[in-house]
Scaffold this motif. Sequence first.
Motif, PDB file in Angstrom:
ATOM      1  N   ALA A  91       0.817  -1.213   0.000  1.00 34.78           N
ATOM      2  CA  ALA A  91       0.000   0.000   0.000  1.00 34.78           C
ATOM      3  C   ALA A  91       0.854   1.269   0.000  1.00 34.78           C
ATOM      4  N   LEU A  92       2.118   1.151   0.413  1.00 36.74           N
ATOM      5  CA  LEU A  92       2.965   2.333   0.563  1.00 36.74           C
ATOM      6  C   LEU A  92       3.908   2.574  -0.607  1.00 36.74           C
ATOM      7  N   TRP A  93       4.301   1.500  -1.307  1.00 38.55           N
ATOM      8  CA  TRP A  93       5.280   1.638  -2.385  1.00 38.55           C
ATOM      9  C   TRP A  93       4.802   0.921  -3.638  1.00 38.55           C
ATOM     10  N   ASN A  94       4.999   1.554  -4.757  1.00 37.21           N
ATOM     11  CA  ASN A  94       4.525   1.012  -6.029  1.00 37.21           C
ATOM     12  C   ASN A  94       5.638   0.260  -6.768  1.00 37.21           C
ATOM     13  N   VAL A  95       6.253  -0.686  -6.081  1.00 36.71           N
ATOM     14  CA  VAL A  95       7.233  -1.572  -6.707  1.00 36.71           C
ATOM     15  C   VAL A  95       6.939  -2.988  -6.222  1.00 36.71           C
ATOM     16  N   PRO A  96       7.394  -4.008  -6.939  1.00 36.48           N
ATOM     17  CA  PRO A  96       7.136  -5.374  -6.482  1.00 36.48           C
ATOM     18  C   PRO A  96       7.811  -5.654  -5.136  1.00 36.48           C
ATOM     19  N   VAL A  97       7.030  -6.166  -4.205  1.00 34.88           N
ATOM     20  CA  VAL A  97       7.540  -6.587  -2.897  1.00 34.88           C
ATOM     21  C   VAL A  97       7.030  -8.000  -2.649  1.00 34.88           C
ATOM     22  N   LEU A  98       7.952  -8.934  -2.472  1.00 35.83           N
ATOM     23  CA  LEU A  98       7.578 -10.337  -2.316  1.00 35.83           C
ATOM     24  C   LEU A  98       7.878 -10.846  -0.912  1.00 35.83           C
ATOM     25  N   LYS A  99       6.951 -11.642  -0.388  1.00 34.81           N
ATOM     26  CA  LYS A  99       7.237 -12.412   0.814  1.00 34.81           C
ATOM     27  C   LYS A  99       8.232 -13.515   0.457  1.00 34.81           C
ATOM     28  N   SER A 100       8.836 -14.106   1.470  1.00 37.02           N
ATOM     29  CA  SER A 100       9.945 -15.035   1.249  1.00 37.02           C
ATOM     30  C   SER A 100       9.585 -16.179   0.309  1.00 37.02           C
ATOM     31  N   ASP A 101       8.423 -16.794   0.506  1.00 38.69           N
ATOM     32  CA  ASP A 101       8.065 -17.988  -0.273  1.00 38.69           C
ATOM     33  C   ASP A 101       6.860 -17.785  -1.176  1.00 38.69           C
ATOM     34  N   GLU A 102       6.397 -16.562  -1.279  1.00 39.38           N
ATOM     35  CA  GLU A 102       5.185 -16.276  -2.053  1.00 39.38           C
ATOM     36  C   GLU A 102       5.289 -16.770  -3.494  1.00 39.38           C
ATOM     37  N   ALA A 103       6.415 -16.510  -4.144  1.00 39.09           N
ATOM     38  CA  ALA A 103       6.579 -16.912  -5.540  1.00 39.09           C
ATOM     39  C   ALA A 103       6.631 -18.426  -5.674  1.00 39.09           C
ATOM     40  N   MET A 104       7.242 -19.103  -4.720  1.00 34.80           N
ATOM     41  CA  MET A 104       7.317 -20.565  -4.757  1.00 34.80           C
ATOM     42  C   MET A 104       5.923 -21.179  -4.662  1.00 34.80           C
ATOM     43  N   PHE A 105       5.112 -20.672  -3.754  1.00 32.67           N
ATOM     44  CA  PHE A 105       3.763 -21.204  -3.615  1.00 32.67           C
ATOM     45  C   PHE A 105       2.943 -20.956  -4.880  1.00 32.67           C
ATOM     46  N   ARG A 106       3.095 -19.776  -5.465  1.00 32.20           N
ATOM     47  CA  ARG A 106       2.347 -19.458  -6.672  1.00 32.20           C
ATOM     48  C   ARG A 106       2.794 -20.347  -7.827  1.00 32.20           C
ATOM     49  N   ALA A 107       4.111 -20.584  -7.933  1.00 32.48           N
ATOM     50  CA  ALA A 107       4.621 -21.450  -9.000  1.00 32.48           C
ATOM     51  C   ALA A 107       4.124 -22.874  -8.831  1.00 32.48           C
ATOM     52  N   ALA A 108       4.092 -23.357  -7.605  1.00 29.62           N
ATOM     53  CA  ALA A 108       3.636 -24.726  -7.359  1.00 29.62           C
ATOM     54  C   ALA A 108       2.151 -24.876  -7.705  1.00 29.62           C
ATOM     55  N   LEU A 109       1.354 -23.894  -7.305  1.00 24.18           N
ATOM     56  CA  LEU A 109      -0.081 -23.973  -7.572  1.00 24.18           C
ATOM     57  C   LEU A 109      -0.398 -23.765  -9.050  1.00 24.18           C
ATOM     58  N   SER A 110       0.463 -23.065  -9.758  1.00 24.66           N
ATOM     59  CA  SER A 110       0.264 -22.858 -11.199  1.00 24.66           C
ATOM     60  C   SER A 110       0.688 -24.070 -12.015  1.00 24.66           C
ATOM     61  N   GLY A 111       1.458 -24.952 -11.426  1.00 23.37           N
ATOM     62  CA  GLY A 111       1.975 -26.115 -12.143  1.00 23.37           C
ATOM     63  C   GLY A 111       0.962 -27.248 -12.221  1.00 23.37           C
ATOM     64  N   PRO A 112       1.384 -28.365 -12.789  1.00 26.18           N
ATOM     65  CA  PRO A 112       0.467 -29.490 -12.997  1.00 26.18           C
ATOM     66  C   PRO A 112       0.356 -30.421 -11.792  1.00 26.18           C
ATOM     67  N   TYR A 113       0.850 -29.988 -10.647  1.00 26.60           N
ATOM     68  CA  TYR A 113       0.969 -30.882  -9.494  1.00 26.60           C
ATOM     69  C   TYR A 113      -0.370 -31.070  -8.782  1.00 26.60           C
ATOM     70  N   ARG A 114      -0.721 -32.314  -8.527  1.00 30.00           N
ATOM     71  CA  ARG A 114      -1.961 -32.623  -7.810  1.00 30.00           C
ATOM     72  C   ARG A 114      -1.737 -32.764  -6.313  1.00 30.00           C
ATOM     73  N   ARG A 115      -0.585 -33.345  -5.939  1.00 27.01           N
ATOM     74  CA  ARG A 115      -0.241 -33.489  -4.518  1.00 27.01           C
ATOM     75  C   ARG A 115       1.119 -32.839  -4.299  1.00 27.01           C
ATOM     76  N   ILE A 116       1.154 -31.907  -3.372  1.00 26.32           N
ATOM     77  CA  ILE A 116       2.372 -31.141  -3.097  1.00 26.32           C
ATOM     78  C   ILE A 116       2.863 -31.460  -1.697  1.00 26.32           C
ATOM     79  N   GLY A 117       4.131 -31.808  -1.600  1.00 26.73           N
ATOM     80  CA  GLY A 117       4.731 -32.034  -0.298  1.00 26.73           C
ATOM     81  C   GLY A 117       5.399 -30.766   0.207  1.00 26.73           C
ATOM     82  N   VAL A 118       5.269 -30.512   1.490  1.00 27.05           N
ATOM     83  CA  VAL A 118       5.919 -29.366   2.132  1.00 27.05           C
ATOM     84  C   VAL A 118       6.824 -29.919   3.225  1.00 27.05           C
ATOM     85  N   VAL A 119       8.117 -29.632   3.150  1.00 28.83           N
ATOM     86  CA  VAL A 119       9.057 -30.168   4.138  1.00 28.83           C
ATOM     87  C   VAL A 119       9.725 -29.027   4.889  1.00 28.83           C
TER      88      VAL A 119
END
Length: 236
Positions: A91-119
Amino acid sequence: MIAPHPLVAMIHAVPAAHRIAEEAFAREFPQATVWNVLDDRLLDDARAAGGLTGSLRRRMLRLIGHVMDGGAQALLLTCSSYGDVVNTAHALWNVPVLKSDEAMFRAALSGPYRRIGVVASTPPAVPAAVAQLEALAPEVRPDRPVGIVTALSEEAATAGDPGAAARHLADALYATGGAEVDAVLLAQYSLTPAREALAALLGVPVLDGAGAAARELRALLTPGERPAAPTPAVAP
């Protein structure tokens, strides 16, 4: 206009995250100029306070303001404990700001994976990762359900080398019925060195947070380039 070598800031709470994130950007987004900012009291102070206080949130926002004033064109916050502050930063800055694992979760959910393991190797990392996956799932894949299998191996945190850590993580995943997962997510940056060995043991793609963040920021900051192919570790 995006510079040829966009300035990407990273705010870290532990020195190890600095090294791991830099290695990921060198591999996935070598055009970026990386700026590392470390406050190695962030985690200890949050633990002592029993969580994020208003004072700690303001402290993180001051760190974010510091890199924004310095010309950062994107920011990766590598400490998952402070991820909630990212919502305020948006809300304060108009540049991309990512949480640590946000992109990883989005990539996993966008992929063809039906069952995802989290370790993970520390207990708090498991529910935090599952909560983020479940929160993103309706947005990223509303018509495809996803199964989530979790595994915790505290032995992996004290393993002598990445191969030993990978074996502990694989054993924990098999013990919780994770033999049939289509992909595995590393819930902590500290587990990244075990990525390739774990992929070899399990025979499925293994994604890490720093690598996924580097790929997402590369796509956002170099829109004219041909997109880089994802490089999660995969068994040969």
